[in-house]
Scaffold this motif. Structure first.
Motif, PDB file in Angstrom:
ATOM      1  N   GLY A 280     -11.083   0.868   9.861  1.00  0.00           N
ATOM      2  CA  GLY A 280      -9.839   0.123   9.978  1.00  0.00           C
ATOM      3  C   GLY A 280      -8.699   0.833   9.280  1.00  0.00           C
ATOM      4  O   GLY A 280      -8.633   2.065   9.238  1.00  0.00           O
ATOM      5  N   PHE A 281      -7.821   0.052   8.698  1.00  0.00           N
ATOM      6  CA  PHE A 281      -6.600   0.578   8.098  1.00  0.00           C
ATOM      7  C   PHE A 281      -6.382  -0.064   6.737  1.00  0.00           C
ATOM      8  O   PHE A 281      -6.875  -1.162   6.464  1.00  0.00           O
ATOM      9  CB  PHE A 281      -5.398   0.292   9.009  1.00  0.00           C
ATOM     10  CG  PHE A 281      -5.559   0.851  10.398  1.00  0.00           C
ATOM     11  CD1 PHE A 281      -5.085   2.110  10.709  1.00  0.00           C
ATOM     12  CD2 PHE A 281      -6.220   0.130  11.388  1.00  0.00           C
ATOM     13  CE1 PHE A 281      -5.249   2.641  11.987  1.00  0.00           C
ATOM     14  CE2 PHE A 281      -6.390   0.646  12.668  1.00  0.00           C
ATOM     15  CZ  PHE A 281      -5.905   1.901  12.964  1.00  0.00           C
ATOM     16  N   GLN A 282      -5.623   0.626   5.890  1.00  0.00           N
ATOM     17  CA  GLN A 282      -5.281   0.082   4.578  1.00  0.00           C
ATOM     18  C   GLN A 282      -3.838   0.452   4.247  1.00  0.00           C
ATOM     19  O   GLN A 282      -3.279   1.382   4.842  1.00  0.00           O
ATOM     20  CB  GLN A 282      -6.223   0.612   3.500  1.00  0.00           C
ATOM     21  CG  GLN A 282      -6.070   2.082   3.180  1.00  0.00           C
ATOM     22  CD  GLN A 282      -7.066   2.555   2.126  1.00  0.00           C
ATOM     23  OE1 GLN A 282      -8.221   2.139   2.107  1.00  0.00           O
ATOM     24  NE2 GLN A 282      -6.628   3.454   1.240  1.00  0.00           N
ATOM     25  N   PRO A 283      -3.219  -0.280   3.303  1.00  0.00           N
ATOM     26  CA  PRO A 283      -1.818   0.003   2.959  1.00  0.00           C
ATOM     27  C   PRO A 283      -1.630   1.414   2.422  1.00  0.00           C
ATOM     28  O   PRO A 283      -2.527   1.989   1.789  1.00  0.00           O
ATOM     29  CB  PRO A 283      -1.512  -1.045   1.874  1.00  0.00           C
ATOM     30  CG  PRO A 283      -2.481  -2.151   2.128  1.00  0.00           C
ATOM     31  CD  PRO A 283      -3.735  -1.468   2.607  1.00  0.00           C
ATOM     32  N   VAL A 284      -0.459   1.965   2.681  1.00  0.00           N
ATOM     33  CA  VAL A 284      -0.116   3.294   2.182  1.00  0.00           C
ATOM     34  C   VAL A 284       1.381   3.337   1.896  1.00  0.00           C
ATOM     35  O   VAL A 284       2.146   2.547   2.462  1.00  0.00           O
ATOM     36  CB  VAL A 284      -0.513   4.379   3.215  1.00  0.00           C
ATOM     37  CG1 VAL A 284       0.445   4.388   4.403  1.00  0.00           C
ATOM     38  CG2 VAL A 284      -0.586   5.763   2.576  1.00  0.00           C
ATOM     39  N   THR A 285       1.788   4.237   1.012  1.00  0.00           N
ATOM     40  CA  THR A 285       3.211   4.382   0.681  1.00  0.00           C
ATOM     41  C   THR A 285       3.628   5.845   0.816  1.00  0.00           C
ATOM     42  O   THR A 285       2.795   6.739   1.012  1.00  0.00           O
ATOM     43  CB  THR A 285       3.496   3.923  -0.760  1.00  0.00           C
ATOM     44  OG1 THR A 285       2.853   4.825  -1.680  1.00  0.00           O
ATOM     45  CG2 THR A 285       2.990   2.497  -0.992  1.00  0.00           C
ATOM     46  N   HIS A 286       4.910   6.066   0.657  1.00  0.00           N
ATOM     47  CA  HIS A 286       5.468   7.422   0.745  1.00  0.00           C
ATOM     48  C   HIS A 286       4.818   8.369  -0.250  1.00  0.00           C
ATOM     49  O   HIS A 286       4.688   9.579   0.036  1.00  0.00           O
ATOM     50  CB  HIS A 286       6.976   7.357   0.505  1.00  0.00           C
ATOM     51  CG  HIS A 286       7.620   8.696   0.363  1.00  0.00           C
ATOM     52  ND1 HIS A 286       7.864   9.527   1.436  1.00  0.00           N
ATOM     53  CD2 HIS A 286       8.052   9.378  -0.751  1.00  0.00           C
ATOM     54  CE1 HIS A 286       8.421  10.656   1.006  1.00  0.00           C
ATOM     55  NE2 HIS A 286       8.549  10.587  -0.303  1.00  0.00           N
ATOM     56  N   GLU A 287       4.391   7.862  -1.403  1.00  0.00           N
ATOM     57  CA  GLU A 287       3.849   8.723  -2.455  1.00  0.00           C
ATOM     58  C   GLU A 287       2.666   9.558  -1.978  1.00  0.00           C
ATOM     59  O   GLU A 287       2.449  10.675  -2.462  1.00  0.00           O
ATOM     60  CB  GLU A 287       3.439   7.880  -3.666  1.00  0.00           C
ATOM     61  CG  GLU A 287       4.592   7.142  -4.331  1.00  0.00           C
ATOM     62  CD  GLU A 287       5.744   8.064  -4.674  1.00  0.00           C
ATOM     63  OE1 GLU A 287       5.489   9.119  -5.302  1.00  0.00           O
ATOM     64  OE2 GLU A 287       6.895   7.753  -4.323  1.00  0.00           O
ATOM     65  N   THR A 288       1.923   9.052  -1.014  1.00  0.00           N
ATOM     66  CA  THR A 288       0.770   9.785  -0.489  1.00  0.00           C
ATOM     67  C   THR A 288       1.185  11.093   0.179  1.00  0.00           C
ATOM     68  O   THR A 288       0.391  12.049   0.241  1.00  0.00           O
ATOM     69  CB  THR A 288      -0.002   8.906   0.520  1.00  0.00           C
ATOM     70  OG1 THR A 288      -0.486   7.752  -0.167  1.00  0.00           O
ATOM     71  CG2 THR A 288      -1.180   9.632   1.151  1.00  0.00           C
ATOM     72  N   TYR A 289       2.429  11.178   0.627  1.00  0.00           N
ATOM     73  CA  TYR A 289       2.867  12.307   1.457  1.00  0.00           C
ATOM     74  C   TYR A 289       3.861  13.232   0.766  1.00  0.00           C
ATOM     75  O   TYR A 289       4.421  14.118   1.414  1.00  0.00           O
ATOM     76  CB  TYR A 289       3.453  11.761   2.772  1.00  0.00           C
ATOM     77  CG  TYR A 289       2.462  10.868   3.460  1.00  0.00           C
ATOM     78  CD1 TYR A 289       1.352  11.407   4.103  1.00  0.00           C
ATOM     79  CD2 TYR A 289       2.592   9.484   3.415  1.00  0.00           C
ATOM     80  CE1 TYR A 289       0.409  10.587   4.697  1.00  0.00           C
ATOM     81  CE2 TYR A 289       1.651   8.660   4.009  1.00  0.00           C
ATOM     82  CZ  TYR A 289       0.557   9.219   4.647  1.00  0.00           C
ATOM     83  OH  TYR A 289      -0.390   8.413   5.223  1.00  0.00           O
TER      84      TYR A 289
END
Length: 301
Positions: A280-289
């Motif tokens: 499935g999917f989970q939350p992510v933010t700009h910091e990951t990239y």
């Protein structure tokens, strides 16, 4: 897709969420990687769920290249897309306020990374990058993370003397146009080797658990027993599902919940839009990239 959307299921997936106010149409951009019709077919389930959830007509757009999706997001003519990390970075660098990352695909082991995979035909005698000297090497799209950005940085680190300049170490370096095009070109012998993306988990014979190789196997384009892996990148952060920042808050909440719940409520649809097996999917933010944004900056200098 076995299940064409059931309206009752869509309502259940949203746990009673109301249709969004302030929008009259919703537009989903489909990043390249396979031919346009297959992309449209894979995302039809999401299109139908979205139309019912938001209560407005929903359209899919499958431009010929990554740049078409990036420009659509920057220009505000697209509302949503699943981007690669590099195409997200490109969008962010053009306009930091254009989109926000909301979700990321989760692999079967719980990780959120994938790899750029170098490959060749097994009968070519090519078993590693050492055997690719003087041969034709294929990238996918200039805005692809695994199909260009990361291999263009990491492959020259493989050993002294390798550069990605056409005619230097490799006899020719060329862009094929996308992941599917690279896979088909290698399989057909049009180029000697190339790169594509995969989670790197599961069996090679299946095209791994998810990614462009898995999609190519599912489509009957290749038999993985005819191909061999010749290189593998370090882990890359999986690209984000992004939403246009200026969308109404309720529309963003509905779409985030819709995709977040997809695996539990319609595993077939989750498989289609995630390019293979997933948790499935989970939350992510700009910091990951942030690291990918910096890599794009360096390549542009």
């Amino acid at each position: 897709m076995k299940k064409i959307v059931a309206l009752a299921l869509a309502t259940t997936m949203l746990s009673g969420a109301a249709s969004a106010d302030g929008i009259t149409e919703f537009r989903i951009g489909l990043l390249g990687g396979e031919n346009a019709q297959d992309r449209l077919n894979s995302y039809e389930c999401l299109r139908a769920y979205t139309e019912e959830a938001l209560g407005v007509p929903t359209k899919l757009f499958a431009p010929a290249d990554y740049a078409g999706v990036i420009q659509g997001l920057v220009g505000g003519t697209l509302d949503m897309s699943w981007l690669g990390a590099s195409s997200y970075a490109a969008t962010y660098l053009q306009d930091p306020e254009a989109v926000e990352p909301v979700l990321v695909k989760v692999n079967l082991d719980g990780s959120i990374g994938y790899h750029s995979i170098g490959f060749a035909r097994k009968d070519s005698g090519i078993a590693s990058l050492d055997d690719m000297q003087g041969k034709v090497f294929g990238f996918g799209d200039p805005n692809s993370t695994s199909g260009y950005l990361i291999p263009s940085i990491e492959i020259p680190q493989y050993k002294d003397g390798i550069t990605m300049d056409s005619g230097a170490y490799f006899g020719e370096v060329k862009f094929t146009g996308g992941h599917e095009q690279t896979i088909v070109a290698v399989n057909n012998g049009d180029i000697n080797g190339g790169v594509t993306w995969a989670d790197g988990q599961g069996n090679w014979e299946d095209g791994y658990n998810s990614g462009a190789l898995r999609k190519a196997v599912d489509a009957g384009l290749v038999d993985m027993n005819d191909l061999v892996q010749i290189w593998k990148s370090k882990p890359i952060p999986e690209g984000p599902i992004v939403l246009r920042k200026t969308l109404p808050a309720d529309a963003k909440a509905i779409m985030t919940q819709l995709v977040d719940n997809m695996y539990e409520n319609d595993p077939d649809c989750a498989y289609n839009i995630a390019a293979g097996d997933t948790l499935g999917f989970q939350p992510v933010t700009h910091e990951t990239y942030v690291s990918i944004v910096e890599a794009r900056k360096l390549k542009s200098k």
